[in-house]
Design a protein around this motif. Structure first.
Motif, mmCIF file in Angstrom:
data_model
loop_
_atom_site.group_PDB
_atom_site.id
_atom_site.type_symbol
_atom_site.label_atom_id
_atom_site.label_comp_id
_atom_site.label_asym_id
_atom_site.label_seq_id
_atom_site.Cartn_x
_atom_site.Cartn_y
_atom_site.Cartn_z
ATOM 1 N N MET A 61 0.813 -1.204 0.000
ATOM 2 C CA MET A 61 0.000 0.000 0.000
ATOM 3 C C MET A 61 0.856 1.269 0.000
ATOM 4 O O MET A 61 0.471 2.271 -0.565
ATOM 5 N N TRP A 62 2.027 1.204 0.641
ATOM 6 C CA TRP A 62 2.904 2.375 0.669
ATOM 7 C C TRP A 62 3.351 2.759 -0.736
ATOM 8 O O TRP A 62 3.516 3.939 -1.040
ATOM 9 N N LEU A 63 3.527 1.759 -1.602
ATOM 10 C CA LEU A 63 3.965 2.033 -2.964
ATOM 11 C C LEU A 63 2.890 2.802 -3.745
ATOM 12 O O LEU A 63 3.187 3.755 -4.464
ATOM 13 N N VAL A 64 1.635 2.405 -3.555
ATOM 14 C CA VAL A 64 0.530 3.114 -4.205
ATOM 15 C C VAL A 64 0.476 4.557 -3.714
ATOM 16 O O VAL A 64 0.335 5.501 -4.503
ATOM 17 N N ALA A 65 0.620 4.739 -2.407
ATOM 18 C CA ALA A 65 0.607 6.087 -1.836
ATOM 19 C C ALA A 65 1.779 6.913 -2.376
ATOM 20 O O ALA A 65 1.621 8.096 -2.683
ATOM 21 N N ALA A 66 2.947 6.299 -2.509
ATOM 22 C CA ALA A 66 4.122 7.013 -3.021
ATOM 23 C C ALA A 66 3.928 7.410 -4.487
ATOM 24 O O ALA A 66 4.290 8.519 -4.897
ATOM 25 N N ILE A 67 3.361 6.526 -5.280
ATOM 26 C CA ILE A 67 3.092 6.837 -6.690
ATOM 27 C C ILE A 67 2.058 7.956 -6.790
ATOM 28 O O ILE A 67 2.223 8.882 -7.593
ATOM 29 N N CYS A 68 1.021 7.896 -5.969
ATOM 30 C CA CYS A 68 0.022 8.966 -5.946
ATOM 31 C C CYS A 68 0.660 10.290 -5.526
ATOM 32 O O CYS A 68 0.347 11.348 -6.090
ATOM 33 N N SER A 69 1.554 10.237 -4.566
ATOM 34 C CA SER A 69 2.254 11.439 -4.119
ATOM 35 C C SER A 69 3.045 12.058 -5.268
ATOM 36 O O SER A 69 2.996 13.271 -5.486
ATOM 37 N N ALA A 70 3.764 11.233 -6.009
ATOM 38 C CA ALA A 70 4.532 11.731 -7.149
ATOM 39 C C ALA A 70 3.624 12.341 -8.209
ATOM 40 O O ALA A 70 3.914 13.407 -8.756
ATOM 41 N N PHE A 71 2.507 11.676 -8.484
ATOM 42 C CA PHE A 71 1.558 12.197 -9.470
ATOM 43 C C PHE A 71 1.012 13.559 -9.040
ATOM 44 O O PHE A 71 1.034 14.522 -9.804
ATOM 45 N N PHE A 72 0.536 13.630 -7.796
ATOM 46 C CA PHE A 72 -0.042 14.886 -7.317
ATOM 47 C C PHE A 72 1.004 15.995 -7.213
ATOM 48 O O PHE A 72 0.704 17.164 -7.448
ATOM 49 N N ALA A 73 2.243 15.647 -6.868
ATOM 50 C CA ALA A 73 3.311 16.652 -6.837
ATOM 51 C C ALA A 73 3.554 17.204 -8.234
ATOM 52 O O ALA A 73 3.769 18.409 -8.407
ATOM 53 N N GLY A 74 3.501 16.337 -9.229
ATOM 54 C CA GLY A 74 3.662 16.790 -10.611
ATOM 55 C C GLY A 74 2.535 17.697 -11.055
ATOM 56 O O GLY A 74 2.747 18.734 -11.680
ATOM 57 N N VAL A 75 1.312 17.312 -10.719
ATOM 58 C CA VAL A 75 0.146 18.130 -11.057
ATOM 59 C C VAL A 75 0.204 19.461 -10.303
ATOM 60 O O VAL A 75 -0.133 20.514 -10.850
ATOM 61 N N THR A 76 0.670 19.416 -9.058
ATOM 62 C CA THR A 76 0.773 20.621 -8.242
ATOM 63 C C THR A 76 1.631 21.673 -8.917
ATOM 64 O O THR A 76 1.288 22.861 -8.922
ATOM 65 N N ALA A 77 2.754 21.271 -9.483
ATOM 66 C CA ALA A 77 3.652 22.222 -10.130
ATOM 67 C C ALA A 77 2.960 22.942 -11.283
ATOM 68 O O ALA A 77 3.076 24.169 -11.415
ATOM 69 N N ILE A 78 2.227 22.205 -12.080
ATOM 70 C CA ILE A 78 1.546 22.811 -13.226
ATOM 71 C C ILE A 78 0.435 23.747 -12.751
ATOM 72 O O ILE A 78 0.299 24.885 -13.231
ATOM 73 N N LEU A 79 -0.368 23.281 -11.804
ATOM 74 C CA LEU A 79 -1.458 24.110 -11.282
ATOM 75 C C LEU A 79 -0.920 25.365 -10.596
ATOM 76 O O LEU A 79 -1.476 26.458 -10.750
ATOM 77 N N ALA A 80 0.167 25.201 -9.848
ATOM 78 C CA ALA A 80 0.759 26.344 -9.156
ATOM 79 C C ALA A 80 1.261 27.379 -10.155
ATOM 80 O O ALA A 80 1.035 28.582 -9.976
ATOM 81 N N LYS A 81 1.939 26.929 -11.199
ATOM 82 C CA LYS A 81 2.457 27.865 -12.203
ATOM 83 C C LYS A 81 1.305 28.634 -12.846
ATOM 84 O O LYS A 81 1.401 29.851 -13.041
ATOM 85 N N CYS A 82 0.206 27.951 -13.141
ATOM 86 C CA CYS A 82 -0.972 28.629 -13.707
ATOM 87 C C CYS A 82 -1.564 29.615 -12.702
ATOM 88 O O CYS A 82 -2.001 30.702 -13.084
ATOM 89 N N GLY A 83 -1.566 29.257 -11.437
ATOM 90 C CA GLY A 83 -2.188 30.076 -10.404
ATOM 91 C C GLY A 83 -1.407 31.311 -10.003
ATOM 92 O O GLY A 83 -1.988 32.276 -9.511
ATOM 93 N N ILE A 84 -0.097 31.298 -10.213
ATOM 94 C CA ILE A 84 0.700 32.436 -9.759
ATOM 95 C C ILE A 84 1.071 33.396 -10.875
ATOM 96 O O ILE A 84 1.786 34.366 -10.653
ATOM 97 N N ARG A 85 0.557 33.165 -12.040
ATOM 98 C CA ARG A 85 0.888 34.063 -13.162
ATOM 99 C C ARG A 85 0.563 35.513 -12.859
ATOM 100 O O ARG A 85 1.304 36.407 -13.231
ATOM 101 N N GLU A 86 -0.551 35.749 -12.200
ATOM 102 C CA GLU A 86 -0.977 37.123 -11.900
ATOM 103 C C GLU A 86 -1.190 37.329 -10.407
ATOM 104 O O GLU A 86 -1.956 38.188 -9.998
#
Length: 114
Positions: A1-26
């Motif tokens: 189960m830890w592996l699934v959580a770690a993979i989800c963490s990596a996915f969400f961290a990747g999505v976070t970067a894109i969403l954050a960049k869009c959110g801080i433009r202005e």
């Protein structure tokens, strides 16, 4: 189960970067960090109550509190620097440098925990 959580963490961290960049433009990066932190705080407490672990708060050892507080301060500093870097730089350049934290964690773990 830890592996699934770690993979989800990596996915969400990747999505976070894109969403954050869009959110801080202005938006000021410090304001963006504060808003993000509020969302994380609310989401975290919702999870605590959903899984019913609120009763364990009183059993946390003082030493654990200290390390959790230091970890929170480190996270806050990381987020402030990360959002500042994202606001000024390209996401494809900032994220790989930010993810070098994995190497830092491994090296610190080797030194501190042998």
């Amino acid at each position: 189960m830890w592996l699934v959580a770690a993979i989800c963490s990596a996915f969400f961290a990747g999505v976070t970067a894109i969403l954050a960049k869009c959110g801080i433009r202005e938006t000021d990066s410090d304001v963006a960090t504060a808003l993000r932190t509020i969302v994380v705080l609310v989401f975290s407490w919702i999870m605590v109550f959903l899984v019913g672990s609120q009763g364990t708060i009183g059993s946390i050892a003082p030493k654990s509190y200290l390390f959790l507080i230091l970890s929170g301060a480190s996270t806050g500093a990381s987020w402030i620097c990360y959002f500042k870097a994202l606001s000024m730089g390209d996401v494809n350049k900032v994220v790989p440098i930010d993810k070098s934290s994995t190497i830092i964690s491994v090296l610190l773990a080797m030194v501190l925990f042998h």
